[in-house]
Each structure stands twice: as structure tokens, then as C-alpha cells.
Design an enzyme around this catalytic site. Sequence first.
Site, PDB file in Angstrom:
ATOM      1  N   HIS A  17      -0.011 -12.874  -6.167  1.00  0.00           N
ATOM      2  CA  HIS A  17      -0.303 -13.128  -4.591  1.00  0.00           C
ATOM      3  C   HIS A  17      -0.719 -14.623  -4.376  1.00  0.00           C
ATOM      4  CE1 HIS A  17      -1.068  -8.623  -4.720  1.00  0.00           C
ATOM      5  NE2 HIS A  17       0.335  -8.777  -3.847  1.00  0.00           N
ATOM      6  N   LYS A  41       0.559   3.974   1.121  1.00  0.00           N
ATOM      7  CA  LYS A  41       0.192   4.501  -0.250  1.00  0.00           C
ATOM      8  C   LYS A  41      -1.034   4.344  -0.282  1.00  0.00           C
ATOM      9  CE  LYS A  41       1.369  -0.280  -1.600  1.00  0.00           C
ATOM     10  NZ  LYS A  41       2.585  -1.145  -1.753  1.00  0.00           N
ATOM     11  N   ARG A  90       9.789 -11.496  -6.519  1.00  0.00           N
ATOM     12  CA  ARG A  90       9.588 -11.614  -7.897  1.00  0.00           C
ATOM     13  C   ARG A  90      10.942 -11.491  -8.557  1.00  0.00           C
ATOM     14  NH1 ARG A  90       5.273  -7.154  -8.147  1.00  0.00           N
ATOM     15  NH2 ARG A  90       6.720  -6.291  -6.911  1.00  0.00           N
ATOM     16  N   SER A 128       0.331  -5.388  -8.450  1.00  0.00           N
ATOM     17  CA  SER A 128      -1.009  -4.730  -8.264  1.00  0.00           C
ATOM     18  C   SER A 128      -1.005  -3.481  -8.961  1.00  0.00           C
ATOM     19  CB  SER A 128      -1.274  -4.622  -6.813  1.00  0.00           C
ATOM     20  OG  SER A 128      -1.479  -5.836  -6.344  1.00  0.00           O
TER      21      SER A 128
HETATM   22  O1  PNS Z   1       1.893  -5.150  -0.372  1.00  0.00           O
HETATM   23  P1  PNS Z   1       2.728  -4.470   0.126  1.00  0.00           P
HETATM   24  O2  PNS Z   1       2.737  -3.088  -0.120  1.00  0.00           O
HETATM   25  O3  PNS Z   1       4.163  -5.245  -0.036  1.00  0.00           O
HETATM   26  O4  PNS Z   1       2.836  -4.483   1.778  1.00  0.00           O
HETATM   27  C1  PNS Z   1       3.481  -3.759   2.546  1.00  0.00           C
HETATM   28  C2  PNS Z   1       3.118  -4.346   4.104  1.00  0.00           C
HETATM   29  C3  PNS Z   1       1.757  -4.138   4.423  1.00  0.00           C
HETATM   30  C4  PNS Z   1       3.588  -5.753   4.410  1.00  0.00           C
HETATM   31  C5  PNS Z   1       4.032  -3.344   5.070  1.00  0.00           C
HETATM   32  O5  PNS Z   1       3.796  -1.946   4.598  1.00  0.00           O
HETATM   33  C6  PNS Z   1       3.602  -3.415   6.656  1.00  0.00           C
HETATM   34  O6  PNS Z   1       4.093  -4.328   7.154  1.00  0.00           O
HETATM   35  N1  PNS Z   1       2.857  -2.356   6.993  1.00  0.00           N
HETATM   36  C7  PNS Z   1       2.343  -2.187   8.310  1.00  0.00           C
HETATM   37  C8  PNS Z   1       3.135  -1.194   9.172  1.00  0.00           C
HETATM   38  C9  PNS Z   1       4.444  -1.711   9.702  1.00  0.00           C
HETATM   39  O7  PNS Z   1       4.789  -2.644  10.393  1.00  0.00           O
HETATM   40  N2  PNS Z   1       5.605  -0.922   9.131  1.00  0.00           N
HETATM   41  C10 PNS Z   1       6.874  -1.381   9.680  1.00  0.00           C
HETATM   42  C11 PNS Z   1       7.543  -2.393   8.522  1.00  0.00           C
HETATM   43  S1  PNS Z   1       9.369  -2.491   8.647  1.00  0.00           S
END
Ligand code: PNS
Length: 170
Positions: A17, A41, A90, A128
Site C-alpha cells: 500500500h 469483509k 499487483r 493484507s
Molecule cells: O482494500 P479493498 O478491499 O480493496 O477496498 C475496497 C474499497 C473500500 C475501495 C471498496 O470496497 C469500496 O469502495 N467500498 C465502499 C462502498 C462502495 O462504494 N461500494 C461500491 C463500489 S463499486
Amino acid sequence: MKTVVYPGSFDPFTMGHKDILDRALQVFHKVIVAVVTNPSKKCLLTLEERVEVIRESIGENDRIEIESFDGLLINFMNERGVNILVKGLRAVSDFEFELQMALMNRKLDPRIETVFLMTSSEYAFLSSSKVREIASLGGKVEGLISPYAEKMLIEKFKYISDIGQTLEKE
Ligand code: PNS
């Protein structure tokens, strides 16, 4: 003077990150690290702990802001007046999921652009979830997360194990 949002659950924030954040700072003027409050999650670390690890990992930098958000990412971005978000890639395996999210965010708000930055090959294997798994089994995660985060994870798993043993005895 472009500002971008770098969103994630950061459970915990890893050197991978950090690599993406450093790359984003080479392209954009300011990065808002947006920590999702309630990811889909379940998180090992609390929101406060996740933010604390990020703060400690990056040190003082007036080009970085750390914020948390709840609900839709696009709403947070609109509130902040930012239309670009950065995600790290990645391997090809990340692409399908990330493409789906990028296109869905664009569908929800056509002004939102997602910029993908490639991680250093050094961290291509790092996630992570792998860090959590290794730490939970007593393995070494040195160099994958900051020493501060490592200490936090060790303490967290010790606490979980102690609680488990106490409950078993009861
Ligand atoms: O660390 P991650 O799991 O890649 O992060 C994912 C994240 C937080 C970017 C994604 O889950 C998110 O944007 N969550 C907020 C809810 C949302 O906007 N959902 C619609 C996404 S299409």
C-alpha cells in the site's frame, strides 16, 4: 494541482500500500487515503487501529490526508470535490475485480475516474489477508508491514488466543 483518493480497508496497511501511495504522490499533488469504516469483509483491526498504522507508516507529510468514510465511495469523493481515485494492481488476478469496481463507480457517477498504478514486483505477492494469516500462525511479517503494525498484530493475536483459552476454561 490534482488531488486523488486512495481508498481501501487497509487491514493492515502494508508496504505494498505504501508503495502505491508513494507512486501516487509522484503523479498527483495530494492524496487522501480513505479508510472504509465498515468494509463488506470483517476487519481484524478497528478503524482507529487501521488509521493509526497508516499514520505511523507514512510519518509527517502535508501532501497526504487520512480520512475514514462510510457508505458509497463516490459520495465521499463528491463531498470532498475529488473525481479521481487510485487503486493498486499487483497481478492480472486483481484486474477483473478492480475493473468491475471501476466500471460500477463510473456507472454510479460518470465523473469518477479510476487510475490504476502497478505495484513494485517486490510486493506483487503481498496482501493484507496473507499478512494476517501469517501473523495469526506466528510467522514473521517483518518487512511486509511497518514494525509498529507488526507489534500491533502480534498483540492482537495474543489477545485473541488468551481470550480463547479463557473461554475454553470456563
Ligand atoms: O482494500 P479493498 O478491499 O480493496 O477496498 C475496497 C474499497 C473500500 C475501495 C471498496 O470496497 C469500496 O469502495 N467500498 C465502499 C462502498 C462502495 O462504494 N461500494 C461500491 C463500489 S463499486
